[in-house]
Enzyme design. Structure first.
Site, short mmCIF file in Angstrom:
data_model
loop_
_atom_site.label_atom_id
_atom_site.label_comp_id
_atom_site.label_asym_id
_atom_site.label_seq_id
_atom_site.Cartn_x
_atom_site.Cartn_y
_atom_site.Cartn_z
N GLY A 183 0.83 -1.21 0.00
CA GLY A 183 0.00 0.00 0.00
C GLY A 183 0.85 1.24 0.00
O GLY A 183 2.05 1.18 -0.25
N ASN A 184 0.23 2.40 0.24
CA ASN A 184 1.00 3.64 0.36
C ASN A 184 0.31 4.57 1.35
O ASN A 184 -0.75 4.25 1.88
CB ASN A 184 1.19 4.30 -1.02
CG ASN A 184 -0.13 4.71 -1.65
OD1 ASN A 184 -0.83 5.57 -1.15
ND2 ASN A 184 -0.48 4.05 -2.75
N ARG A 185 0.90 5.73 1.61
CA ARG A 185 0.45 6.60 2.69
C ARG A 185 -0.70 7.53 2.33
O ARG A 185 -1.07 8.38 3.14
CB ARG A 185 1.63 7.48 3.15
CG ARG A 185 2.73 6.73 3.82
CD ARG A 185 3.93 7.64 4.00
NE ARG A 185 5.10 6.91 4.38
CZ ARG A 185 5.46 6.65 5.64
NH1 ARG A 185 4.73 7.11 6.62
NH2 ARG A 185 6.54 5.95 5.90
N ALA B 78 -3.45 7.81 -5.38
CA ALA B 78 -2.08 7.29 -5.42
C ALA B 78 -2.21 5.80 -5.76
O ALA B 78 -2.26 4.94 -4.87
CB ALA B 78 -1.40 7.50 -4.08
#
Ligand code: PMT
Length: 224
Positions: free
Chosen positions: A30-32, A98
């Site tokens: 995943g990402n932030r 994102a």
């Protein structure tokens, strides 16, 4: 609201948040991204009179009042399917998500166990580029991309604008104070004929300025 900044009667499709790429039933890549920027844009577009569809990755945010439709997705492939299902009726597409660039080549239906052979090696494959795919459609909506960069922001962003054939691109610097997951952001708005700096502000405020600029560019294009 001036005629150039209203979005009354305009259908706006927005994607927001991260995507999660499952590795096995308990793990993911995943990402932030928090979704705050995309949700603030959705709220600002509603306030400008738009009919808003919001495709949201896994985020913990309430739907802004007035959003006509929200579709929740998890992975890049699900986000792509939801965006493509909604894009036909859209006049403007704003890609704030994102989206994970890669997913694992093979999802393991069973939890991957630690064992004597050491750490697993994950093979990754590239996800489809949703923004580029929408921009390549004919006819296509007015297409606004985002770019999150840690260095050479304007340079990388202009290259993306050209490569992905976008109408507008909002580039943000990623550091601990602004951009991804932060409450504030600062944007460099870039289009084929110019650029404009939108200075650091809370995302809700910045989103109102950005939506006014998007509306102005959209109407200028329609009148050309
Ligand atoms: O969600 P927040 O915490 O509020 O943070 C907001 C944000 C920093 C995530 C947002 O402002 C932002 O910059 N979003 C784009 C982040 C990004 O992934 O940039 P990129 O340079 O990797 O992608 C460029 C553009 O292509 C983006 O519009 C992205 O949505 C799109 N893309 C990228 C890859 C892919 N497979 N499909 C896409 O559509």
């Amino acid at each position: 609201m001036s005629p150039e900044t209203t979005l009354a009667g305009v259908a706006v499709l927005i994607d927001a948040g991260p995507t999660y790429e499952d590795i096995d039933p308990v793990r993911f890549l995943g990402n932030r991204s928090s979704g705050k920027m995309g949700f603030a844009i959705a709220a600002a577009a509603v306030a400008a009179g738009a009919n808003v569809t919001l495709v949201a990755g896994p985020v913990a945010l309430a739907t802004p009042p007035g959003v006509a439709r929200r579709v929740d997705v998890r992975s890049a492939l699900e986000m792509r399917a939801a965006v493509l299902a909604a894009v036909n009726g859209a006049d403007i597409f704003i890609a704030t998500a994102a989206v994970a660039d890669w997913r694992v080549a093979e999802y393991s239906a069973r939890k991957i166990k630690k064992g004597p052979s050491g750490a697993p090696v994950l093979e990754l494959i590239e996800n489809p580029d949703i923004l580029a795919e929408v921009a390549a459609r004919e006819p296509r909506p007015f297409v606004v991309g985002f770019a999150a960069e840690t260095d050479h922001v304007a340079e990388h962003a202009r290259a993306k604008l050209v490569r992905k054939k976008l109408d507008l691109l909002a580039a943000n610097h990623v550091d601990e104070r602004v951009g991804i997951s932060a409450d504030d952001n600062a944007l460099e708005l870039i289009w084929p004929g110019g650029s404009e700096t939108l200075p650091r502000a809370p995302k809700a405020e910045l989103a109102r300025t950005l939506v006014a600029r998007i509306a102005a560019h959209y109407h200028a294009r329609a009148a050309a």
